[in-house]
Design a protein around this motif. Structure first.
Motif, short mmCIF file in Angstrom:
data_model
loop_
_atom_site.label_atom_id
_atom_site.label_comp_id
_atom_site.label_asym_id
_atom_site.label_seq_id
_atom_site.Cartn_x
_atom_site.Cartn_y
_atom_site.Cartn_z
N ARG A 1 32.11 -18.49 -25.39
CA ARG A 1 31.39 -18.17 -26.61
C ARG A 1 31.73 -19.21 -27.67
NH1 ARG A 1 33.96 -13.52 -25.01
NH2 ARG A 1 35.54 -13.86 -26.61
N GLY A 2 30.69 -19.73 -28.33
CA GLY A 2 30.91 -20.69 -29.40
C GLY A 2 30.30 -22.04 -29.09
N PHE A 3 31.02 -23.11 -29.45
CA PHE A 3 30.53 -24.48 -29.24
C PHE A 3 31.37 -25.16 -28.17
CE2 PHE A 3 30.95 -29.05 -30.33
CZ PHE A 3 29.64 -29.43 -30.07
N THR B 1 27.50 -17.94 -24.42
CA THR B 1 26.78 -17.68 -25.66
C THR B 1 27.19 -18.74 -26.67
OG1 THR B 1 26.88 -15.29 -25.24
CG2 THR B 1 26.31 -15.99 -27.46
N GLY B 2 26.22 -19.37 -27.29
CA GLY B 2 26.52 -20.41 -28.26
C GLY B 2 25.83 -21.71 -27.89
N SER C 1 36.58 -18.80 -26.57
CA SER C 1 35.72 -18.62 -27.73
C SER C 1 36.13 -19.60 -28.82
CB SER C 1 35.81 -17.18 -28.25
OG SER C 1 37.13 -16.86 -28.66
N GLY D 1 22.63 -18.59 -25.12
CA GLY D 1 22.70 -19.55 -26.20
C GLY D 1 21.80 -20.74 -25.96
#
Length: 353
Positions: A98-100, A114-115, A82, A131
């Motif tokens: 999760r994130g970038f 997700t992201g 994440s 995402g």
């Protein structure tokens, strides 16, 4: 298969094998630095730790990340990641991301993502994607509920938006594919024959979903009376051809009845003048609003108005253009290019399958 490709596959197999035998990453540390595995501050136990910050000079194999990871060549994590993850070549995560996430070549996530997932060539998610995936090729083998942006987008189950040249979904009747070619199982496919006041006969093929589909169209018309284009003589009733591209949407009304809103642009080819067509402006642009009356599950007839904008710089007698136009409410010339507008109509029949 060349040596570089074989080596890449070998490294991937070794990483996956090691990850499957690694202990759960229940331990955590503020940070770690690795030159290449296992030459790092966590040594051979690196896959047992989740790090807040991870710096891998060449490549690193770690348990997980919960803030930031940077790899010169690649990052490999056996558990959740994440925050932000950046690699010069490739990121590989075995569980949730999760994130970038950014990689110069590819991102591979074996869990859900997700992201924002961004790479130069390939994003692969072997789970669900909620995402945004941005790459040349995006692949989601689970359910895609977010956005895919690329040249080729694939989702096993698409309930999101695919924006690309080619969009493919094994299940996707609830999706929104926006592109040139959309191959969606359970989607909308139709063949349509129609007639209008300028192009007397038209044949269209539509593909996508009812909410948004691509239109490939060809058509034809006849020149009304003797004329000439650039010195070539037209006889009465000479054929004019057209080919074009458009997009549309079907709005359900009642029963099998639907309202179609479509925009398209068609190149007009007159006097069999194919050789110089790219050097000439000769386009018919249309906004069509047609009411489809369903005659069953697959067949419908339709009619409706159309707003037309014809732009041409071909010479036909003393006027620009080669398309027979009934009348105009706007007719202006701009440096030799004629722009004409009128409201017409369409009638036709559609078979969907």
């Amino acid at each position: 298969m060349n040596k570089k490709t074989r080596l890449s596959f070998l490294v991937l197999i070794v990483m996956i094998t090691v990850s499957l035998s690694a202990e759960d990453a229940e331990k955590s540390r503020a940070g770690q630095v690795t030159f290449f595995y296992p030459m790092g501050t966590n040594g051979t136990e690196s896959m047992e730790y989740t790090n807040s910050f991870s710096l891998n000079m060449v490549y690193g194999m770690n348990g997980g990340v919960d803030a930031f990871e940077l790899g010169g060549v690649g990052n490999f994590n056996t558990h959740d990641v994440s925050g932000m993850q950046i690699a010069g070549v490739s990121n590989i995560n075995m569980e949730e991301t999760r994130g970038f996430q950014f990689a110069g070549v590819s991102n591979t996530n074996f869990g859900d993502s997700t992201g924002l997932i961004w790479s130069g060539t390939l994003n692969s998610v072997f789970g669900d994607s909620k995402g945004v995936l941005v790459s040349t090729i995006n692949v989601t083998t689970g359910e895609m509920r977010g956005l895919q942006v690329g040249t080729l987008n694939y989702a096993a189950r698409s309930k999101g938006i695919q924006l690309g040249v080619i969009n493919v979904a094994a299940e996707g009747s609830d999706s929104l594919p926006i592109g040139l070619i959309s191959i969606i199982k359970g989607g909308y496919y139709a063949i349509e024959a129609s007639a209008g006041e300028a192009l007397y006969g038209n044949l269209s093929y539509k593909m996508g979903v009812e909410r948004f589909y691509t239109i490939f169209k060809i058509g034809g018309s006849l020149v009304d009376g003797p004329s000439f284009i650039e010195g070539d003589t037209f006889d009465k009733n000479d054929l004019i051809l057209s080919y074009g591209l458009g997009w549309g949407s079907l709005i359900p009304l009642s029963g099998h009845n639907k309202l179609a809103i479509e925009v398209s642009s068609s190149k007009i080819v007159s006097n069999n003048n194919w050789d110089n067509e790219d050097e000439e402006v000769n386009f018919l642009n249309k906004l069509d609003i047609n009411c489809h009356i369903g005659l069953g599950d697959h067949l419908s007839i339709f009619a409706g108005p159309s707003f037309n904008v014809y732009v041409a710089d071909e010479i036909m007698g003393d006027e620009e253009g080669s398309l027979p136009i009934p009348y105009t409410f706007f007719d202006e010339s701009y440096e030799g290019t004629q722009v004409q507008m009128w409201v017409g109509g369409n009638v036709g029949i559609t078979y969907s399958f």
